[in-house]
Design a protein around this motif. Structure first.
Motif, PDB file in Angstrom:
ATOM      1  N   MET A   1      18.474  -0.302  36.928  1.00  0.00           N
ATOM      2  CA  MET A   1      18.370   1.144  37.163  1.00  0.00           C
ATOM      3  C   MET A   1      16.932   1.515  37.489  1.00  0.00           C
ATOM      4  SD  MET A   1      20.860   2.842  34.265  1.00  0.00           S
ATOM      5  CE  MET A   1      20.043   2.052  32.883  1.00  0.00           C
ATOM      6  N   LYS A   2      16.752   2.573  38.241  1.00  0.00           N
ATOM      7  CA  LYS A   2      15.428   3.044  38.611  1.00  0.00           C
ATOM      8  C   LYS A   2      14.765   3.756  37.430  1.00  0.00           C
ATOM      9  CE  LYS A   2      15.887   1.708  42.897  1.00  0.00           C
ATOM     10  NZ  LYS A   2      15.117   0.564  43.424  1.00  0.00           N
ATOM     11  N   PHE A   3      13.454   3.953  37.559  1.00  0.00           N
ATOM     12  CA  PHE A   3      12.651   4.501  36.464  1.00  0.00           C
ATOM     13  C   PHE A   3      13.222   5.824  35.962  1.00  0.00           C
ATOM     14  CE2 PHE A   3       9.276   7.037  34.668  1.00  0.00           C
ATOM     15  CZ  PHE A   3       8.551   6.144  33.901  1.00  0.00           C
ATOM     16  N   ARG A   4      13.496   6.753  36.872  1.00  0.00           N
ATOM     17  CA  ARG A   4      13.940   8.082  36.452  1.00  0.00           C
ATOM     18  C   ARG A   4      15.252   8.021  35.690  1.00  0.00           C
ATOM     19  NH1 ARG A   4      14.000  12.849  40.840  1.00  0.00           N
ATOM     20  NH2 ARG A   4      11.827  12.134  40.956  1.00  0.00           N
ATOM     21  N   THR A   5      16.161   7.154  36.125  1.00  0.00           N
ATOM     22  CA  THR A   5      17.445   7.000  35.454  1.00  0.00           C
ATOM     23  C   THR A   5      17.256   6.423  34.057  1.00  0.00           C
ATOM     24  OG1 THR A   5      18.482   6.610  37.611  1.00  0.00           O
ATOM     25  CG2 THR A   5      19.739   5.959  35.650  1.00  0.00           C
ATOM     26  N   ARG A   6      16.397   5.408  33.951  1.00  0.00           N
ATOM     27  CA  ARG A   6      16.150   4.786  32.649  1.00  0.00           C
ATOM     28  C   ARG A   6      15.503   5.760  31.678  1.00  0.00           C
ATOM     29  NH1 ARG A   6      13.072   0.957  35.463  1.00  0.00           N
ATOM     30  NH2 ARG A   6      11.674   0.811  33.672  1.00  0.00           N
ATOM     31  N   ALA A   7      14.613   6.612  32.193  1.00  0.00           N
ATOM     32  CA  ALA A   7      13.951   7.597  31.336  1.00  0.00           C
ATOM     33  C   ALA A   7      14.955   8.555  30.698  1.00  0.00           C
ATOM     34  CB  ALA A   7      12.915   8.374  32.143  1.00  0.00           C
ATOM     35  N   ILE A   8      16.059   8.774  31.355  1.00  0.00           N
ATOM     36  CA  ILE A   8      17.075   9.705  30.851  1.00  0.00           C
ATOM     37  C   ILE A   8      18.078   9.009  29.936  1.00  0.00           C
ATOM     38  CG2 ILE A   8      19.026  11.166  31.560  1.00  0.00           C
ATOM     39  CD1 ILE A   8      17.400  11.824  34.110  1.00  0.00           C
ATOM     40  N   HIS A   9      18.400   7.756  30.239  1.00  0.00           N
ATOM     41  CA  HIS A   9      19.526   7.117  29.551  1.00  0.00           C
ATOM     42  C   HIS A   9      19.148   6.050  28.532  1.00  0.00           C
ATOM     43  CE1 HIS A   9      22.722   9.113  31.787  1.00  0.00           C
ATOM     44  NE2 HIS A   9      21.966   8.991  32.869  1.00  0.00           N
ATOM     45  N   VAL A  10      18.124   5.239  28.772  1.00  0.00           N
ATOM     46  CA  VAL A  10      17.813   4.141  27.847  1.00  0.00           C
ATOM     47  C   VAL A  10      17.265   4.709  26.543  1.00  0.00           C
ATOM     48  CG1 VAL A  10      16.355   2.117  27.443  1.00  0.00           C
ATOM     49  CG2 VAL A  10      17.415   2.474  29.686  1.00  0.00           C
ATOM     50  N   GLY A  11      17.847   4.342  25.439  1.00  0.00           N
ATOM     51  CA  GLY A  11      17.408   4.822  24.125  1.00  0.00           C
ATOM     52  C   GLY A  11      17.937   6.189  23.769  1.00  0.00           C
ATOM     53  N   SER A  12      18.714   6.778  24.668  1.00  0.00           N
ATOM     54  CA  SER A  12      19.252   8.117  24.417  1.00  0.00           C
ATOM     55  C   SER A  12      20.742   8.151  24.758  1.00  0.00           C
ATOM     56  CB  SER A  12      18.488   9.158  25.257  1.00  0.00           C
ATOM     57  OG  SER A  12      18.845  10.475  24.884  1.00  0.00           O
ATOM     58  N   GLU A  13      21.442   7.102  24.356  1.00  0.00           N
ATOM     59  CA  GLU A  13      22.866   6.994  24.643  1.00  0.00           C
ATOM     60  C   GLU A  13      23.662   8.004  23.811  1.00  0.00           C
ATOM     61  OE1 GLU A  13      20.878   4.520  23.799  1.00  0.00           O
ATOM     62  OE2 GLU A  13      20.794   3.196  25.557  1.00  0.00           O
ATOM     63  N   PRO A  14      24.831   8.407  24.274  1.00  0.00           N
ATOM     64  CA  PRO A  14      25.653   9.344  23.495  1.00  0.00           C
ATOM     65  C   PRO A  14      25.937   8.810  22.089  1.00  0.00           C
ATOM     66  CG  PRO A  14      26.521   9.117  25.722  1.00  0.00           C
ATOM     67  CD  PRO A  14      25.444   8.088  25.584  1.00  0.00           C
ATOM     68  N   ASP A  15      26.024   9.706  21.152  1.00  0.00           N
ATOM     69  CA  ASP A  15      26.272   9.354  19.753  1.00  0.00           C
ATOM     70  C   ASP A  15      27.670   8.737  19.620  1.00  0.00           C
ATOM     71  OD1 ASP A  15      26.243   9.211  16.997  1.00  0.00           O
ATOM     72  OD2 ASP A  15      26.924  11.281  16.749  1.00  0.00           O
ATOM     73  N   PRO A  16      27.775   7.481  19.167  1.00  0.00           N
ATOM     74  CA  PRO A  16      29.103   6.849  19.087  1.00  0.00           C
ATOM     75  C   PRO A  16      30.043   7.513  18.085  1.00  0.00           C
ATOM     76  CG  PRO A  16      27.431   5.477  18.016  1.00  0.00           C
ATOM     77  CD  PRO A  16      26.696   6.578  18.733  1.00  0.00           C
ATOM     78  N   ALA A  17      29.476   8.217  17.099  1.00  0.00           N
ATOM     79  CA  ALA A  17      30.335   8.836  16.077  1.00  0.00           C
ATOM     80  C   ALA A  17      31.008  10.110  16.581  1.00  0.00           C
ATOM     81  CB  ALA A  17      29.513   9.131  14.832  1.00  0.00           C
ATOM     82  N   THR A  18      30.286  10.871  17.424  1.00  0.00           N
ATOM     83  CA  THR A  18      30.802  12.183  17.832  1.00  0.00           C
ATOM     84  C   THR A  18      30.926  12.349  19.341  1.00  0.00           C
ATOM     85  OG1 THR A  18      28.591  13.163  17.963  1.00  0.00           O
ATOM     86  CG2 THR A  18      29.697  13.211  15.811  1.00  0.00           C
ATOM     87  N   GLY A  19      30.266  11.486  20.107  1.00  0.00           N
ATOM     88  CA  GLY A  19      30.243  11.658  21.556  1.00  0.00           C
ATOM     89  C   GLY A  19      29.177  12.617  22.030  1.00  0.00           C
ATOM     90  N   ALA A  20      28.339  13.130  21.133  1.00  0.00           N
ATOM     91  CA  ALA A  20      27.277  14.069  21.523  1.00  0.00           C
ATOM     92  C   ALA A  20      26.350  13.402  22.542  1.00  0.00           C
ATOM     93  CB  ALA A  20      26.477  14.493  20.298  1.00  0.00           C
ATOM     94  N   VAL A  21      26.065  14.121  23.644  1.00  0.00           N
ATOM     95  CA  VAL A  21      25.225  13.535  24.695  1.00  0.00           C
ATOM     96  C   VAL A  21      23.770  13.457  24.267  1.00  0.00           C
ATOM     97  CG1 VAL A  21      26.768  14.226  26.562  1.00  0.00           C
ATOM     98  CG2 VAL A  21      24.925  15.781  25.852  1.00  0.00           C
ATOM     99  N   VAL A  22      23.375  14.236  23.267  1.00  0.00           N
ATOM    100  CA  VAL A  22      22.042  14.145  22.679  1.00  0.00           C
ATOM    101  C   VAL A  22      22.178  13.532  21.295  1.00  0.00           C
ATOM    102  CG1 VAL A  22      20.002  15.420  21.907  1.00  0.00           C
ATOM    103  CG2 VAL A  22      21.234  16.162  23.955  1.00  0.00           C
ATOM    104  N   PRO A  23      21.572  12.375  21.049  1.00  0.00           N
ATOM    105  CA  PRO A  23      21.696  11.752  19.726  1.00  0.00           C
ATOM    106  C   PRO A  23      21.156  12.667  18.631  1.00  0.00           C
ATOM    107  CG  PRO A  23      20.777  10.199  21.324  1.00  0.00           C
ATOM    108  CD  PRO A  23      20.799  11.552  21.992  1.00  0.00           C
ATOM    109  N   PRO A  24      21.725  12.604  17.436  1.00  0.00           N
ATOM    110  CA  PRO A  24      21.265  13.467  16.348  1.00  0.00           C
ATOM    111  C   PRO A  24      19.863  13.083  15.877  1.00  0.00           C
ATOM    112  CG  PRO A  24      22.835  11.852  15.534  1.00  0.00           C
ATOM    113  CD  PRO A  24      22.840  11.731  17.032  1.00  0.00           C
ATOM    114  N   ILE A  25      19.192  14.046  15.253  1.00  0.00           N
ATOM    115  CA  ILE A  25      17.887  13.802  14.656  1.00  0.00           C
ATOM    116  C   ILE A  25      18.104  13.366  13.214  1.00  0.00           C
ATOM    117  CG2 ILE A  25      15.635  14.793  14.112  1.00  0.00           C
ATOM    118  CD1 ILE A  25      16.247  17.003  16.148  1.00  0.00           C
ATOM    119  N   TYR A  26      17.621  12.192  12.878  1.00  0.00           N
ATOM    120  CA  TYR A  26      17.736  11.713  11.498  1.00  0.00           C
ATOM    121  C   TYR A  26      16.472  12.092  10.747  1.00  0.00           C
ATOM    122  CZ  TYR A  26      21.848   9.030  12.826  1.00  0.00           C
ATOM    123  OH  TYR A  26      23.099   8.664  13.251  1.00  0.00           O
ATOM    124  N   LEU A  27      16.628  12.963   9.759  1.00  0.00           N
ATOM    125  CA  LEU A  27      15.499  13.415   8.950  1.00  0.00           C
ATOM    126  C   LEU A  27      15.436  12.729   7.591  1.00  0.00           C
ATOM    127  CD1 LEU A  27      15.669  17.256   9.732  1.00  0.00           C
ATOM    128  CD2 LEU A  27      14.218  15.529  10.799  1.00  0.00           C
TER     129      LEU A  27
END
Length: 383
Positions: free
Chosen positions: A1-27
């Motif tokens: 994948m190109k840089f811009r695509t990786r910046a959006i998707h790598v390390g920020s995959e949808p939450d497997p538990a809920t399908g949320a497109v933004v992963p939850p913040i673990y505090l």
């Protein structure tokens, strides 16, 4: 994948538990373990968290490294790198570096018996001559702050490695959207992620990335032992900022080049320092290392004294008078009295940080509005 695509998707995959497109913040600060002495993926938030792991994976991927570490600030990241050294070791650093890095090297590292020599990055003979038998680290900036010098990273990497030293590169001014120092021979790349990576002046953060798993392991040990880690909310903000990094760097670099070209024609400006200008002494090297983007920081000297320079910086309406850079809003400052006040006066004079120097960080406002703002401030102060 190109840089811009990786910046959006790598390390920020949808939450497997809920399908949320933004992963939850673990505090959470601590994690229940499966058994006494049996460790899960996470145990205590200083050692790691799902939110920090996500953004570190993004950063490692974008830098082309084996791993990355998210610190509580850029200075914490630099300090972490210097803690690889021992008493009696020596650092060769570029003379055109951020004032906070100058302060750390000269007034903190020296307490541990670590010495430093500053030398211009654009003179490889001087750089070679500065190396000593006890030199263990070379530290340069991808674009020097504030004089916009450009290090020949492959050549400096060769010098460092031939002398048995690590090469660390502060790549804050370029970000991986312009340059990836690990691909050019660096051992460690550092970012004040507060700047372009976060991009919105709301996230204090630092990054170290490496290509050597053993070096990464040692840096992780240092970070975990000393504790300067990035908290959950800041990890989320940094991850969000990275998603628009490529777009912002493209637009801000183009705007900075146009403003630099305009400043060269301004009668109240005596010199403009920007690697994208053909007048820059290292323009060809900058093109070879950076391609067609040269960052969004421009330095220039006015036809005036200290007081007039100060007045210019205080007279802008859109450019905020502040000691940061890289965000969507434009900023202006006088290095001699602000970002580089940590330099001793003699050192500022020696390395060319003159009183008439101004540094601007070009944001995403309309270019014509920014030009008009600088122009009116110059006329208020200098006519």
């Amino acid at each position: 994948m190109k840089f811009r695509t990786r910046a959006i998707h790598v390390g920020s995959e949808p939450d497997p538990a809920t399908g949320a497109v933004v992963p939850p913040i673990y505090l959470a600060t601590t994690y229940v373990q499966p058994g006494a002495g049996t460790w899960g993926a996470f145990d205590y938030s200083r050692s790691g968290s799902p939110t920090r792991a996500g953004v570190e994976r993004t950063l490692a991927d974008l830098e082309g490294g084996c791993g990355a570490l998210a610190f509580s600030s850029g200075m914490a990241a630099i300090h972490g790198a210097t803690m690889l050294l021992r008493s009696g070791d020596h650092i060769v650093a570029g003379s055109d570096i951020y004032g906070g890095a100058y302060r750390l090297l000269h007034k903190i590292c020296n307490r541990s018996g670590i010495s430093v020599s500053l030398t211009p990055v654009n003179d490889l003979k001087q750089f070679e001559a500065a190396m000593r038998p006890n030199t263990k680290m070379v530290w340069v900036e991808s674009i020097g702050n504030p004089l916009m010098s450009i290090p020949d990273l492959p050549a400096i990497a060769e010098i460092a490695h031939r002398h048995g030293a690590w090469l660390g590169v502060d790549s804050t001014f370029t970000s991986p959207a312009i340059m990836r120092p690990l691909e050019l021979g660096a051992d460690i790349v550092m970012h004040s992620a507060t700047k372009y990576l976060g991009g919105h002046s709301d996230c204090l953060a630092g990054v170290l990335a490496t290509k050597d798993p053993e070096l990464h392991k040692e840096l992780y040990f240092i970070q975990n032992a000393t504790g300067a880690v990035l908290a959950g909310l800041e990890c989320f903000l940094l991850q969000r900022g990275i998603k628009t990094l490529d777009l912002r760097m493209k637009e801000q670099s183009q705007a900075a080049l146009e403003i630099a070209q305009w400043l060269e024609t301004h009668p109240l400006v005596s010199r403009v320092l920007y690697p994208g200008l053909e007048s820059h002494p290292q323009h060809d090297l900058a093109k070879r290392l950076m391609g067609d983007r040269f960052g969004a920081v421009v330095s220039f000297e006015i036809r005036g004294d200290f007081a007039q320079t100060k007045k210019v910086c205080e007279s802008t309406k859109l450019f905020g008078l502040a000691v940061s850079l890289g965000a969507v809003e434009s900023l202006i400052e006088q290095p001699a009295s602000m970002s580089h006040a940590s330099y001793d006066a003699a050192a500022r004079a020696k390395f060319g940080i003159v009183d008439s120097l101004i540094r601007i960080s070009v944001g995403l406002e309309d270019i014509e509005d920014l030009k008009a703002d600088i122009d009116q401030a110059l006329h208020i102060a200098c006519t």
